[in-house]
Design an enzyme around this catalytic site. Structure first.
Site, PDB file in Angstrom:
ATOM      1  CB  CYS A  15      -0.734  -0.252   1.086  1.00 46.63           C
ATOM      2  SG  CYS A  15      -0.265   0.024   3.130  1.00 46.63           S
ATOM      3  CB  CYS A  18       4.500  -0.019   2.002  1.00 47.64           C
ATOM      4  SG  CYS A  18       3.623  -1.157   2.830  1.00 47.64           S
ATOM      5  CG  ASP A 439      -4.156  19.310 -25.295  1.00 47.18           C
ATOM      6  OD1 ASP A 439      -4.063  20.056 -25.987  1.00 47.18           O
ATOM      7  OD2 ASP A 439      -5.054  18.384 -26.113  1.00 47.18           O
TER       8      ASP A 439
END
Length: 737
Positions: A15, A18, A439
């Site tokens: 996860c 970590c 964009d």
């Protein structure tokens, strides 16, 4: 003392917390600065020269994970290995679901209960707890060894406690505790004295959390896919010139990794330019949309710089390599995407930071409950039952129910509307958006050059201009020429033949059509033939260029006859989409690599007032970061390779389904139809997604609320509506979608 930078390959993370733990471990070393990307499983570490890199590996291993130093680096960046890390987790989820469903049904539906049904439930739940939940148990044990606690710890403890207590209750017939309720709980009153069992908790919570973990890992894999899509854009081999005369000799095709700075290589029409360089010989039009996002090709000749992975759309080029491998603009764009994803991952670690406090508190409350009941004389059975209940209720049952249900229903309805949603957290991000950055090319506009207008000299028929100019341009491979030819054929039908066709690189084309000596191209070409542009035609050319459009001049028999205007046109639905976004309280911003005049013209046509033009991919990321720094929650809508980093950086990335793979992989949502109105639909859909706030009330209410999403309707209009047969199917979608 100089610093060194390297990337460690990290394994064992389950996860985002970590990654945070590894960062803290590495940053404790003197002079070391590290950022860990959970999505790409890499740690980027800057450290003093006197630090042995093996110390970094040992520090990661001390945190309970594995790290590997990079292999001997080559100049050529490598795409991540295309393995499927979700396969094993998907198998674990499927098997656990098959086993857990009967357990939950037997516990929740009394009519299904038969003699000794509890033992069948025990038999089915055991492999779910042991094998299905093994990733949580393993992570909890790793965390325990290193003095840490995460949601894995709570899930492991809760499921083990519920299973162990159920087993004890079945074997030794403990009494239930009155008054305890829980969404999964079933109090079993039996003549032999057995009490409450929680087998459905052990099985059900495991399956729900496995489902959430599966979707998380799948999203992480897609993050790596964005980098793979970018790096795979480059050429795989190149025709290098070997021999005398400064490299002008025979062509030798070699793998791209063998190309070195200073090498000269050949790029034929339609081929990708192998790496960044300078044109040594030849002239051509280069499709640089990969870099700029704009569909108008760039004319290049000797001395002009070109970028790797752009496409040669015209004549033969000889290019001298100036940058290779990790130094190219393509590799830099890949790093921009990775950095943007890393920043987003950092922002998403709040839940894991909270769990570091929440989990110990829950465990302390459970122990306190046990001590209280023992001290109050409630007996061992009652005390242990109460303590287990605290752990079970603290398990994220409502979250486990709400997330899969909302994901299935929300994403299912989104798919029907042409919106592909990559994960449940995306819906939450979408709901909070207040600024939409768009964009221009391929998003607001069609992204294709087309003939938009024809201006003729006095006495010249428009159809005659289109027949002659269209025929001559049809013999050319230039993208602008193709736009003229297609537009002419659509308006006048079949085009005549051409004699003596000649392509004049960087200027235009010439030939004979229907007995007329014809030239089509730039004003400089006309000047070389002694033809001058004045009056209404000169004004038409100036007006077109002021709007950022391309003017193509036509002359025959020694006189200027017409000005053809070619441009990228606005999509018919874009103005309506902008209006819908404004109605939702969102601020639209047009962001483009195109010139200011073209950007302003498009913005005015669709109703956008804020425009940022002439930006490179890195500049787009900086614009997103600036808006976020002002406290805005930013969505980015784009379709090109040059948008990938900005899509990853934004709080929410919406990729047009008609765009490039790199953009689609970097985005959080994909608008399948390429219709900008789907972006407004995505925002509206997410704002109906209020299950998170309802979790405090009831798991059942959460599920029923999530199912309401099936009734969400698109406002995209008749053009986007499905056929009658599809529509009738939508109305009958079952609640399980």
């Amino acid at each position: 003392m100089a610093d060194t930078q390297l990337e460690l390959a990290i394994t064992g993370m389950t996860c985002a917390s970590c990654a945070s733990r590894i960062e803290r471990k590495l940053n404790k070393l003197d002079g070391v600065t590290a950022t860990v990307n959970y999505a790409t499983e890499k740690a980027r570490v800057t450290f003093p020269d006197d630090v042995d890199p093996r110390v970094l590996v040992e520090q990661v291993e001390a945190a309970g994970y594995q790290a590997a130093l990079p292999v001997v680096e080559t100049d050529q960046p490598e795409a991540p290995v295309d393995e499927d890390p979700t396969a094993a987790l998907r198998q674990r989820l499927v098997v656990s679901t098959v086993l857990a469903v009967p357990v939950v049904l037997l516990a929740m539906v009394p009519a299904l209960q038969f003699t000794y049904w509890q033992w069948i439930s025990l038999t089915l739940a055991a492999p779910v707890l042991v094998w299905g939940a093994w990733p949580f148990h393993r992570a909890a044990w790793t965390n325990l060894r290193h003095g840490a606690a995460t949601m894995d710890t709570l899930i492991s403890m809760g499921t083990i406690a519920s299973f162990a207590w159920s087993l004890y209750a079945l074997l030794f017939g403990t009494a239930g505790v009155a008054g305890m309720t829980h969404p999964f709980e079933l109090t079993v009153q039996r003549t032999d004295g057995a009490g409450a069992i929680y087998l459905e908790v052990a099985a059900g919570v495991t399956v729900y959390i496995l489902a959430g973990r599966y979707f998380e890992v799948r999203s992480k894999r897609r993050a790596g896919a964005a980098l793979r899509a970018l790096l795979e854009l480059g050429a795989k081999d190149v025709a290098v010139l070997r021999g005398q005369d400064g490299g002008y000799g025979r062509e030798v095709r070699v793998p791209i990794g063998e190309l070195a700075v200073g090498d000269r290589f050949v790029v034929r029409p339609g081929e990708k330019i192998a790496t960044d360089g300078v044109v040594a010989d030849g002239s051509s039009a280069v499709d640089a949309s990969m870099l700029t996002g704009e569909s108008v090709p760039v004319e290049v000749g000797p001395g002009d710089a070109v970028v790797g992975a752009t496409v040669n759309a015209g004549g033969r080029l000889v290019v001298r390599a100036t940058r290779v491998g990790a130094d190219t603009q393509l590799a830099q764009m890949a790093r921009l995407v990775e950095d943007a994803q890393n920043g987003k991952a950092q922002a998403q670690r709040l839940a894991d930071r909270i769990s570091a406090i929440f989990v110990p508190i829950v465990i302390a409350l459970s122990v306190g409950t046990l001590a209280f009941w023992l001290g109050a004389g409630g007996g061992v059975s009652a005390a242990f039952t109460a303590a287990v209940a605290v752990l079970i209720i603290a398990c994220p049952c409502a979250l486990g129910l709400a997330t899969p249900t909302a994901l299935l229903v929300g994403t299912g309805r989104g798919a029907q509307l042409g919106i592909l949603i990559k994960g449940p957290e995306v819906l939450e991000s979408t709901r909070r958006v207040d600024t939409v950055v768009l964009d221009k090319t391929g998003t607001v506009t069609s992204g294709r050059m087309s003939l938009v207008s024809v201006h003729t000299a006095a006495g010249v028929e428009e159809d005659e201009v289109l027949r002659l100019a269209g025929a001559l341009e049809d013999a050319s491979e230039h993208p602008i020429a193709k736009a003229v030819a297609v537009g002419a054929a659509e308006r006048v039908g079949e085009l005549p033949g051409v004699e003596g066709f000649q392509n004049l690189e960087g200027l235009g084309v010439q030939g004979v059509v229907d007995g007329h000596a014809l030239i089509v191209g730039r004003e400089r070409l006309l000047a070389e033939w002694g033809v001058h542009l004045d009056g209404p035609l000169a004004e038409a050319k100036r007006a077109a260029e002021a709007k950022g459009r391309t003017a193509v001049l036509v002359a025959w028999d020694g006189e200027a006859r017409a000005v053809l205007v070619v441009a990228d046109t606005v999509k018919p639905t874009s103005a309506e989409a902008i209006r819908q976004l404004r109605d939702l309280g969102l601020t639209p911003v047009l962001l483009t690599g195109d010139n200011e005049a073209a950007a302003r013209a498009v913005a005015a046509e669709v109703g956008i007032t804020e425009v940022v033009a002439e930006v490179l991919p890195k500049d787009k990321v900086d614009v997103i970061a600036r808006l976020q720094g002002e406290g805005k929650v930013v969505a980015m809508v784009g379709d090109g390779v040059n948008d990938a980093a900005a899509l990853a950086k934004a709080d929410l990335g919406l990729a047009m389904g008609t765009g490039t793979d790199a953009a689609i992989e970097a985005g959080d949502l994909t608008l399948v139809r390429g219709d900008l109105r789907a972006a407004a639909d995505a925002i509206r859909l997410s704002r109906r997604m209020i299950a998170g706030a309802a979790m405090a009330f009831s798991s059942v209410f959460v599920v029923s609320n999530s199912l309401r999403l099936r009734g969400f309707r698109s406002t995209a209009g008749a053009q986007a509506r499905p056929t009658r047969s599809t529509e009738s199917t939508q109305d009958k979608v079952p609640a399980s979608v």
